[in-house]
Motif scaffolding. Structure first.
Motif, PDB file in Angstrom:
ATOM      1  N   ILE A 195       0.841  -1.199   0.000  1.00 26.32           N
ATOM      2  CA  ILE A 195       0.000   0.000   0.000  1.00 26.32           C
ATOM      3  C   ILE A 195       0.875   1.248   0.000  1.00 26.32           C
ATOM      4  N   ASP A 196       0.719   2.058  -1.048  1.00 24.11           N
ATOM      5  CA  ASP A 196       1.500   3.281  -1.201  1.00 24.11           C
ATOM      6  C   ASP A 196       0.782   4.422  -0.472  1.00 24.11           C
ATOM      7  N   ASP A 197       1.404   4.961   0.564  1.00 26.09           N
ATOM      8  CA  ASP A 197       0.766   6.021   1.346  1.00 26.09           C
ATOM      9  C   ASP A 197       0.557   7.291   0.524  1.00 26.09           C
ATOM     10  N   LYS A 198       1.348   7.489  -0.522  1.00 28.42           N
ATOM     11  CA  LYS A 198       1.130   8.646  -1.389  1.00 28.42           C
ATOM     12  C   LYS A 198      -0.206   8.511  -2.122  1.00 28.42           C
ATOM     13  N   LEU A 199      -0.557   7.303  -2.519  1.00 29.08           N
ATOM     14  CA  LEU A 199      -1.838   7.079  -3.191  1.00 29.08           C
ATOM     15  C   LEU A 199      -2.998   7.228  -2.213  1.00 29.08           C
ATOM     16  N   VAL A 200      -2.771   6.818  -0.970  1.00 30.39           N
ATOM     17  CA  VAL A 200      -3.785   7.021   0.066  1.00 30.39           C
ATOM     18  C   VAL A 200      -4.007   8.517   0.287  1.00 30.39           C
ATOM     19  N   ALA A 201      -2.931   9.274   0.342  1.00 35.55           N
ATOM     20  CA  ALA A 201      -3.036  10.719   0.525  1.00 35.55           C
ATOM     21  C   ALA A 201      -3.766  11.361  -0.661  1.00 35.55           C
ATOM     22  N   ALA A 202      -3.506  10.856  -1.872  1.00 33.63           N
ATOM     23  CA  ALA A 202      -4.194  11.386  -3.054  1.00 33.63           C
ATOM     24  C   ALA A 202      -5.688  11.095  -2.987  1.00 33.63           C
ATOM     25  N   HIS A 203      -6.041   9.923  -2.487  1.00 34.35           N
ATOM     26  CA  HIS A 203      -7.458   9.587  -2.301  1.00 34.35           C
ATOM     27  C   HIS A 203      -8.103  10.552  -1.308  1.00 34.35           C
ATOM     28  N   ARG A 204      -7.421  10.847  -0.228  1.00 38.66           N
ATOM     29  CA  ARG A 204      -7.963  11.777   0.770  1.00 38.66           C
ATOM     30  C   ARG A 204      -8.093  13.186   0.181  1.00 38.66           C
ATOM     31  N   ALA A 205      -7.144  13.555  -0.682  1.00 36.21           N
ATOM     32  CA  ALA A 205      -7.165  14.904  -1.263  1.00 36.21           C
ATOM     33  C   ALA A 205      -8.349  15.097  -2.205  1.00 36.21           C
ATOM     34  N   ARG A 206      -8.906  13.998  -2.688  1.00 38.16           N
ATOM     35  CA  ARG A 206     -10.066  14.112  -3.586  1.00 38.16           C
ATOM     36  C   ARG A 206     -11.386  14.201  -2.816  1.00 38.16           C
ATOM     37  N   ALA A 207     -11.328  14.249  -1.495  1.00 38.16           N
ATOM     38  CA  ALA A 207     -12.534  14.323  -0.679  1.00 38.16           C
ATOM     39  C   ALA A 207     -13.257  15.644  -0.918  1.00 38.16           C
ATOM     40  N   LEU A 208     -14.579  15.617  -0.800  1.00 35.08           N
ATOM     41  CA  LEU A 208     -15.358  16.849  -0.853  1.00 35.08           C
ATOM     42  C   LEU A 208     -15.030  17.697   0.368  1.00 35.08           C
ATOM     43  N   SER A 209     -14.700  18.949   0.137  1.00 36.77           N
ATOM     44  CA  SER A 209     -14.317  19.831   1.240  1.00 36.77           C
ATOM     45  C   SER A 209     -14.566  21.278   0.837  1.00 36.77           C
ATOM     46  N   PRO A 210     -15.049  22.094   1.764  1.00 35.33           N
ATOM     47  CA  PRO A 210     -15.218  23.525   1.448  1.00 35.33           C
ATOM     48  C   PRO A 210     -13.882  24.232   1.220  1.00 35.33           C
ATOM     49  N   ASP A 211     -12.785  23.597   1.633  1.00 43.60           N
ATOM     50  CA  ASP A 211     -11.474  24.207   1.430  1.00 43.60           C
ATOM     51  C   ASP A 211     -11.018  24.139  -0.023  1.00 43.60           C
ATOM     52  N   HIS A 212     -11.554  23.147  -0.753  1.00 48.14           N
ATOM     53  CA  HIS A 212     -11.240  23.061  -2.190  1.00 48.14           C
ATOM     54  C   HIS A 212     -12.503  22.560  -2.908  1.00 48.14           C
ATOM     55  N   PRO A 213     -13.428  23.470  -3.130  1.00 46.66           N
ATOM     56  CA  PRO A 213     -14.730  23.101  -3.702  1.00 46.66           C
ATOM     57  C   PRO A 213     -14.583  22.448  -5.080  1.00 46.66           C
ATOM     58  N   VAL A 214     -15.455  21.467  -5.336  1.00 47.87           N
ATOM     59  CA  VAL A 214     -15.509  20.799  -6.627  1.00 47.87           C
ATOM     60  C   VAL A 214     -16.954  20.381  -6.878  1.00 47.87           C
ATOM     61  N   LEU A 215     -17.359  20.348  -8.131  1.00 50.57           N
ATOM     62  CA  LEU A 215     -18.730  19.985  -8.491  1.00 50.57           C
ATOM     63  C   LEU A 215     -18.815  18.489  -8.766  1.00 50.57           C
ATOM     64  N   ARG A 216     -19.709  17.807  -8.046  1.00 50.31           N
ATOM     65  CA  ARG A 216     -19.974  16.382  -8.305  1.00 50.31           C
ATOM     66  C   ARG A 216     -21.462  16.124  -8.213  1.00 50.31           C
ATOM     67  N   GLY A 217     -21.913  15.108  -8.919  1.00 50.06           N
ATOM     68  CA  GLY A 217     -23.307  14.704  -8.817  1.00 50.06           C
ATOM     69  C   GLY A 217     -24.266  15.644  -9.518  1.00 50.06           C
ATOM     70  N   SER A 218     -23.791  16.337 -10.541  1.00 50.78           N
ATOM     71  CA  SER A 218     -24.657  17.273 -11.266  1.00 50.78           C
ATOM     72  C   SER A 218     -25.557  16.525 -12.247  1.00 50.78           C
ATOM     73  N   ALA A 219     -26.482  17.244 -12.861  1.00 50.79           N
ATOM     74  CA  ALA A 219     -27.277  16.736 -13.984  1.00 50.79           C
ATOM     75  C   ALA A 219     -26.721  17.343 -15.259  1.00 50.79           C
ATOM     76  N   GLN A 220     -26.595  16.523 -16.318  1.00 49.66           N
ATOM     77  CA  GLN A 220     -26.042  17.020 -17.583  1.00 49.66           C
ATOM     78  C   GLN A 220     -27.006  16.731 -18.725  1.00 49.66           C
ATOM     79  N   ASN A 221     -27.020  17.603 -19.660  1.00 50.89           N
ATOM     80  CA  ASN A 221     -27.882  17.506 -20.830  1.00 50.89           C
ATOM     81  C   ASN A 221     -27.118  16.926 -22.020  1.00 50.89           C
ATOM     82  N   PRO A 222     -27.822  16.717 -23.153  1.00 50.81           N
ATOM     83  CA  PRO A 222     -27.172  16.078 -24.307  1.00 50.81           C
ATOM     84  C   PRO A 222     -25.957  16.822 -24.848  1.00 50.81           C
ATOM     85  N   ASP A 223     -25.813  18.089 -24.525  1.00 50.64           N
ATOM     86  CA  ASP A 223     -24.699  18.837 -25.089  1.00 50.64           C
ATOM     87  C   ASP A 223     -23.346  18.410 -24.541  1.00 50.64           C
ATOM     88  N   VAL A 224     -23.306  17.865 -23.303  1.00 53.58           N
ATOM     89  CA  VAL A 224     -22.003  17.522 -22.711  1.00 53.58           C
ATOM     90  C   VAL A 224     -21.903  16.112 -22.132  1.00 53.58           C
TER      91      VAL A 224
END
Length: 612
Positions: A195-224
């Motif tokens: 188990i590579d702890d750097k990969l574990v840290a990268a997994h944690r960095a992808r967590a939803l957080s107000p410190d680094h906002p990201v959009l997930r779970g949106s609805a998309q139309n045929p254009d995209v």
């Protein structure tokens, strides 16, 4: 380095690994995966830490859908999370699996593969549940034994962290999940190395957080939507190489090498079977047995089923291959079975592109076996190989049943065996909840861990469980035991019957080999027991020259503990012709006396412990 050998089943082996590599474990019990969650819950209750020194949170949800939702939520918070399930429970997880895969989130679901309810419900194993998930976007890794289940649970976790593709790690329900076998236990240093702890840290960095906002779970139309959906393709294209990289690293750490497709057989094999799960071990052992007699046959075990890597399959196939049989442990009504379709597609494209190791397309046959834990034995595996060389082979067939509608079943020789004479084989019959299975589990673990012998135990329950017959199949000996099938007729060195009434209902002595031992728990004294045996049992005892032992285990159990030390063990009679086995005038109270054979020099001896 001395490695610890331990005798456990696949569920426990997987739970040990999954618990150490997780922070949140959401569970909901379903047979035959329940014990994985139970072990994890017990580890948490004992405050056992994971690999990073914290005690994972194990929480039981209200359903499998809730468990998958909890895992999804935990993953979005940056936690390492897993779950265990099977059958209909896995189907309830599918909506969340689509989301987890669509968001490229690292996790491993551990599944003891079980039949889906169709015309009837069955608690037993096949691949119909995991095959129903192959469109979710989860990678799928298959194990075929307790050792592999432990090892591949670790490999899957290492691969998912690097690839970001979630994994479904599966092994055959009951046949693998509940089979007790002697394995090499992974230690903490090996877990840390994988188990590579750097990969574990990268997994944690992808967590939803107000410190680094990201959009997930949106609805998309045929254009995209279409464009966005295609962006995951590079991750899946890279996944097979990442899995093989993890397997190679595992080999460096432990010495045990796996491949996406493992081939066993001569380099010039002309007839090859492609199969996955516990049936692969049976087929491989049969192929090795037949190859010693000069047959050019081989077996490819599929480990990584999704993403399906045609490149790695072609590397595993011998260039001399003329005929391939693909064996599926599921049925897709109205179409061809899934593994067969993947192999046909891969080979057709390779031949068309000129990248195949052979010049012309091999003939490819499709076989189906083992639905709902139907037995798949070396005799059946031999029939599969024989079909490939037959004058009129069946291109689509079933094996293990007599299919009398379309007559697609293969005939096989039930007497064929590959059992090694050094392996001791025992069969015990008991009543559900009478302690027979528990005692046999303890016995096989003692043999496996306190002696140099390898050991295997498999326990057959009626689906009604308590109050019905149980059969314990035990093997042990100096050689590793790779036999994921029941002990057959005329094969057991020892047969034990713990309920006298079973003699009237079940044919037990058919399992005993000639010259073997038959032990009977009986309330009848030694000079009367012969008169109470069904005539068929008497004939078998005489014909097979069985050594017959009798014990009144009920009386032994009723004794106070303080007299236990002087209790004599069950032993053969001092005379080869004890009174109970000599010919005498039938008792008017005895059953079937008119059909009872007269004792002779071949009549077995019998004895029981003293009741005084």
């Amino acid at each position: 380095m001395t490695r610890q050998m331990i005798t456990i089943d696949a569920n426990e082996a997987v739970a040990k690994v999954a618990y150490r590599l997780s922070e949140v474990i959401a569970i909901y019990p379903i047979t035959p995966s329940s014990s994985m969650g139970e072990f994890a819950d017990a580890y948490m209750a004992a405050n056992l830490p994971n690999l990073w020194g914290t005690v994972p949170l194990v929480v039981e949800m209200q359903s499998e859908g809730g468990a998958a939702g909890a895992v999804h939520g935990a993953l979005q918070s940056g936690s390492l999370s897993t779950t265990f399930t099977a059958s209909q429970g896995l189907l309830l997880m599918i909506p969340n699996m689509y989301k987890i895969a669509g968001e490229l989130t690292s996790t491993v679901f551990h599944v003891s593969a079980r039949t889906l309810a169709t015309h009837a419900l069955s608690i037993y194993g096949d691949h119909s549940d995991v095959m129903a998930c192959r469109q979710t976007g989860f990678a799928q890794l298959a194990s075929r034994s307790a050792q592999e289940a432990q090892d591949i649970a670790l490999i899957a976790t290492a691969a998912t962290l690097e690839s970001r593709v979630p994994f479904l790690h599966f092994f055959d329900g009951f046949r693998t999940s509940a089979e007790v076998n002697k394995i090499i236990l992974l230690d903490e240093n090996e877990l840390r190395a994988m188990i590579d702890d750097k990969l574990v840290a990268a997994h944690r960095a992808r967590a939803l957080s107000p410190d680094h906002p990201v959009l997930r779970g949106s609805a998309q139309n045929p254009d995209v939507f279409f464009q966005a959906r295609e962006t995951c393709t590079p991750f899946y294209n890279a996944c097979p190489a990442i899995v093989q990289k993890a397997m190679d690293k595992f080999a460096q750490v432990t010495g045990r090498q796996y491949h996406l497709f493992d081939y066993v057989g001569p380099a010039d094999a002309e007839y090859v079977v492609i199969i996955m799960g516990s049936g692969a071990e049976t087929t491989e052992e049969t192929a090795l047995f037949l190859a010693e007699k000069g047959e050019k046959i081989g077996v490819i075990t599929v480990h990584l089923y999704r993403p399906f890597s045609a490149e790695h399959l072609l590397k595993a196939l011998p260039a001399a291959t003329k005929v391939i049989t693909v064996m599926d442990r599921t049925k897709e009504p109205g179409g061809n079975d899934p593994l067969y379709l993947d192999v046909v597609t891969a080979l057709n494209e390779a031949v068309a592109d000129g990248t195949a190791p052979f010049k012309s397309m091999p003939r490819i046959y499709s076989g189906r076996y083992g639905l709902a834990s139907k037995e798949y034995t070396p005799a059946m595996a031999k029939a599969v190989f024989d079909n490939m060389t037959a004058a009129n082979p069946r291109k689509h067939f079933v094996v293990g049943i007599d299919e009398d509608l379309l007559h697609t079943s293969l005939d096989y020789d039930t007497s064929f065996t590959i059992a090694h004479p050094s392996t001791v084989r025992c069969v015990f019959f008991g009543l559900g909840a009478d302690g027979t299975v528990g005692a046999n589990k303890n016995s096989i673990k003692i043999i496996g861990e306190e002696t140099p012998n390898y050991a295997q135990g498999y326990f057959v329950y009626d689906s009604k469980k308590s109050g019905t017959i149980t059969t314990s199949h035990l093997r042990f000996g100096p050689r590793p035991i790779r036999a994921p099938y029941l002990i057959g007729e005329n094969s057991a060195n020892f047969v034990g019957c713990h309920q006298f009434t079973f003699l009237e209902r079940y044919d037990m002595t058919k399992y005993a080999a000639t010259g073997g031992v038959f032990l009977l728990n009986s309330i009848y004294p030694v000079d009367q027991v012969w008169d109470h045996l069904p005539v068929e049992v008497q004939k078998d005892l005489i014909k097979k020259k069985l050594r017959f032992y009798v014990i009144d285990a009920y009386e032994v159990a009723r004794r106070p503990a303080w007299v236990g030390a002087s209790t004599p063990s069950c032993r053969p009679a001092s005379s080869p012709f004890p009174a109970c086995c000599r010919a005498k005038k039938p008792s008017p109270k005895s059953r079937n006396t008119s059909r009872r054979p007269t004792a002779s020099a071949a009549t077995p001896s019998c004895s029981r412990t003293s009741t005084r």
